[in-house]
Each structure stands twice: as C-alpha cells, then as structure tokens.
Scaffold this active site. Structure first.
Site, PDB file in Angstrom:
ATOM      1  N   LYS A  87      -0.182   3.675  -2.673  1.00 28.76           N
ATOM      2  CA  LYS A  87      -1.243   4.684  -2.584  1.00 28.76           C
ATOM      3  C   LYS A  87      -0.681   6.099  -2.464  1.00 28.76           C
ATOM      4  CE  LYS A  87      -4.746   1.585  -0.597  1.00 28.76           C
ATOM      5  NZ  LYS A  87      -3.979   0.374  -0.286  1.00 28.76           N
TER       6      LYS A  87
ATOM      7  N   SER B 161      -6.013   3.360   4.285  1.00 24.08           N
ATOM      8  CA  SER B 161      -5.368   2.579   3.237  1.00 24.08           C
ATOM      9  C   SER B 161      -6.377   1.665   2.541  1.00 24.08           C
ATOM     10  CB  SER B 161      -4.209   1.740   3.797  1.00 24.08           C
ATOM     11  OG  SER B 161      -3.367   1.291   2.770  1.00 24.08           O
TER      12      SER B 161
ATOM     13  N   SER C 263       0.795  -1.231   0.000  1.00 24.30           N
ATOM     14  CA  SER C 263       0.000   0.000   0.000  1.00 24.30           C
ATOM     15  C   SER C 263       0.824   1.276   0.000  1.00 24.30           C
ATOM     16  CB  SER C 263      -0.960   0.016   1.199  1.00 24.30           C
ATOM     17  OG  SER C 263      -2.038  -0.863   0.968  1.00 24.30           O
TER      18      SER C 263
END
Length: 482
Positions: free
Chosen positions: A48, A105, A45
């Site tokens: 992101k 997230s 993640s």
C-alpha cells in the site's frame, strides 16, 4: 491423524515465513545492514506504500484530487479484511480512502484508489510496476493495490526500504498520515495498525505494517532523532510483538552505526509518467493477431524524437524546414543561452527621457490643399473670445485583457537540467506548431528537476495540445490557472 491434530493446534504465527531485514541511513540511502534483503518475498500490505505513492503523484499532477468522489466497485467492496467496510455503488472522497489505506491498511480502500486512478486493477498494477522500476526497485512485481497474496506478487526488504524513503522525501506533505494513531475515514474513525511501535520507540514516525499467512508480520519503520533518520524493514516476523522488538533493535543499530554528520542526498522524484503515457490496453479487435487476444499491451512513452507532421504536397519547400532545425537544435539553444549571458553581463545604458507625445499626424499628405479664403459677407457665429475650459478630471481607464482566457498551460516533462528542458520545449514546439501557436516556452526549476512548460494557452488549446501530444506517446498534462 495425530499429526493433523497437532498441526491444527499450532498457532499460525509459529509457522514463520522466510525472514529478511534491511537497515538504511535515510539521509543518504546507504545500507547499514542487510540480511536476505534481496530475496523476493510476499510484501503483504507494505504494497500500500506504492498505492499511496501513486495516489500522491496523481493528485500532484492533476489526474485526480483529494476531493474527488470515488464510486466503489463490487470488486473493491468484496475485498477481505482488513477493510473499511465500503459498499458497492457508494461514493466516498479520495482523501478518506487514502487515510483508510495508510492508517488502517484497508484492502477495500486500496483497491478503490487503484481503480479510481487507472480504471482497473490490471492497469493500476502495470503503473505500480512501472513506477517501481523508476524508483530503482529492481526485484519487485506488483499484481494488486492492496498486497493480498497472489502468485508473483513479490518484493524485497531492500526494495521496500527504497520505497519508504521515497514516500518520506518525495511527498513530505503527506507523510504525517503514516504516524496518525487515529484518523477520520469518512464513514468511521480508524486506528493505526502500527500504534504500538509509534508509542514505544523514541522518534518513530511511520511508516507501514503488513501481514498475511504467506508473508508473516512485515514492517517498514522510520525514526528521526535530531538530523539523523533511519529506516528499518523486516519481513517474516513471527508476531506483532517479536517483529516490533526486532525492528527496534535494528533501528538502534542504525542510529549507532550511522555518522552523526553527513551530506543529505534526496532520492529525487522520478519523471512523471502518468495516465495517458504508458497504460495497459486489452486487445479487443474482432480479428486479433494470433496469441494476442486479452493480453496486456504496453505502450511506451518518450520525449519527442521525430516530427510526425506530414510533408507538404508539391510546391516549394519552406525555407526553414522542421527537419533542418531539429538537427541544429543544440546550436540554436547554445546561441540563445550565450546571448542571454551576454545581455546580463553588458552594462546598463542610461535611459533617455521620453520625448513629448506628438498628437498631430507627422506624415505629410500626398498632395497639399490650399484653404479657400472666407468671403467677407460670411460672419462667424460668435466673435466673442472663447472661455478657457477647466481641465477635465482625470479618468482612469482599465485596460481590458486581450488574452482570451489564455491562463492555462501544459507540462511536457521534468528533466535533470535546464538545457535538457529547453531542448524538449523547442523540439515539441516545432513538431506541434498548430496547437501551440502563440504559447510561451517556460522552464521552471523544481527541487527534483526542471519542468518544461508551455504557458499562455486557453483551456481548450491546452486540452487539444495535450491530446495531440499524448496520441504520439509524448508526456503531457494540463496546468490550470494559478
């Protein structure tokens, strides 16, 4: 059989993913420590950060707004956890998706952001990779907006540190999102995945966690103490606790080794190359070239290098040809700039008092006509002296605007110098005279460069000019009334 039983009993966190670490002086981008920092690994993640960076960029340049209602696709709604819990067909404002992606997230929110900006996951991934190259992330390849494990979706500890630094300094107005322990995501309150680090490490103010089985426990973290700021990145942590402890150790090392006084060097935003300049197009021709069906085609964007305006048929050639002017643009700009400098340096001449306004026409008639004498029998209607009229009260007349709503403009790129921006403006004006007729060329000094703008257009004129320029792969976006 015994081996299989043992494997099932061992916690997943014990099967450590490859480890990497990088520590950076955020003020300068200088390396303090690197350990396996250039090995491509699964970023999870941490991806992101790029999704959100592009979202901030798209909002800045008017592609989308934080109040845009995004319709959630089935693909986005079906993403596995961590997720916000979005439903297919649901409408939700972009700002809530941004908060969910930054704080919780959320994978569904990240995918929805990418689809809202680029139309599809494939197109958004292409933009992510294009932006990564602009930022200097030389060993990164993105395949999706959320970081879920996919073959070829890889990055490095160094590249993610570079990305984190750009998020901090390119969009400081949004950086506070990464330090919020909770946030309103529209349909629910969400809690930060990195709140333990934020609460325990003095000066920590972000930035992003990441975890998958393939990646292990990843973290890009930043902390500021006084004028000093450090960024530390870890890939392949065995658990949240051990990862946080390692990152804290690395940040301590960074603060210890970095100089207390150093000249700050901002990373600088890359040139804007948003939607409409370089997109991923899927070939759907009925008779495609062999081997190209369904493959992505990149369309490169560049500043104006050649006028595509067709030459006039027959007749006399115009006295001032675009081609001739184009070859002499440098000379023209230098002469203009020299004239401006001379005008500024010249002493100001005294301003003479304005002469009285002459009401009568000063131009003599072509032929003088002598008035006819009045006959004596003709008597005037009144011989009495005319009383002097009192002066009329002053009437204020507001001048109506003649701009025709020409409060719009277009931007054709950001450049490292004023001279470069002026040069592109002149090149563009010469190549697109019809749609830019009557516009004003304007260079605006920004922190990260010089914007080349055409102002004084109506909305329709600005839209037409941008569409015509984009059709020739020229960077362009509209600027609304301020």
């Amino acid at each position: 059989m015994t081996f299989t039983w043992l494997a099932l009993c061992v916690p997943l966190s014990a099967w450590a993913a490859p480890y990497a670490a990088f520590v950076m002086d955020a003020r300068t981008g200088e390396q303090i420590l690197a350990d396996n920092a250039d090995t491509p690994l699964h970023p999870a993640s941490l991806t992101k950060m790029m999704t959100l960076y592009i979202a901030f960029q798209a909002v800045e340049h008017g592609e989308i707004s934080m109040d845009t209602d995004v319709t959630i696709s089935r693909h986005a709604a079906a993403e596995p956890p961590s997720k916000l819990g979005l439903r297919a067909g649901q409408k939700i404002k972009l700002r809530y998706l941004v908060r969910a992606a930054a704080v919780k997230s959320a994978n569904d929110a990240a995918t929805a952001i990418g689809e809202a900006i680029s139309g599809s996951e494939e197109a958004f991934a292409a933009r992510m990779n294009r932006t990564a190259k602009q930022l200097g992330m030389t060993r990164t390849t993105f395949k999706n907006a959320n970081g879920l494990t996919r073959s070829g979706h890889l990055s490095t500890a160094r590249d993610m540190s570079v990305l984190g630094r750009h998020v901090i300094y390119d969009y400081p107005e949004y950086y506070n999102l990464f330090s919020r322990e909770t946030a309103d995501a529209g349909i629910k309150q969400v809690r930060h995945t990195n709140r333990r680090m934020l609460e325990s490490y003095p000066g920590a103010d972000g930035i992003k966690t990441g975890y998958t089985n393939a990646a292990g426990f990843n973290l890009v973290s930043s902390a500021q103490r006084g004028s000093e700021r450090v960024i530390a990145t870890v890939f392949g942590g065995a658990s949240t606790a051990s990862r946080n402890a390692k990152v804290a150790e690395l940040m301590d090392l960074g603060f210890k080794r970095m100089p207390s006084q150093v000249a700050f060097r901002a990373p600088g935003k890359p040139p804007y190359m948003g939607r409409g300049n370089v997109d991923v197009l899927v070939a759907r021709n009925s008779e495609p070239t062999p081997g190209t069906r369904g493959k992505a085609i990149r369309v490169a964007s560049a500043a104006v290098t050649q006028s595509l305006r067709p030459m006039a048929r027959g007749g006399a050639t115009p006295a001032l040809l675009v081609a001739e002017v184009r070859t002499d643009i440098d000379t023209i700009l230098e002469s203009v700039q020299a004239a401006e400098v001379k005008a500024v340096a010249a002493p100001t001449a005294p301003v003479a008092a304005p002469e009285p306004v002459q009401v009568a026409n000063e131009v003599a008639p072509a032929e003088s006509t002598k008035p006819v004498r009045r006959p004596p029998e003709v008597v005037l209607a009144s011989a009495a002296p005319v009383q002097a009229r009192a002066p009329a009260e002053a009437e204020v007349v507001e001048r109506l605007s003649t701009s025709g709503g020409r409060h719009w403009g277009i931007n054709v790129g950001r450049y490292p110098s004023k001279y470069a921006a002026e040069k592109v403006l002149l090149q563009t004006a010469l190549s697109e005279t019809s749609s830019l007729d009557g516009s004003l060329r304007k260079v605006v000094n920004r922190n990260s460069g010089f914007d080349a703008n055409f102002m004084g257009l109506s909305r329709d004129m600005a839209d037409l000019a941008c569409r015509r320029l984009q059709a020739r792969q020229v960077t362009c976006f509209m600027i609304g009334p301020s």
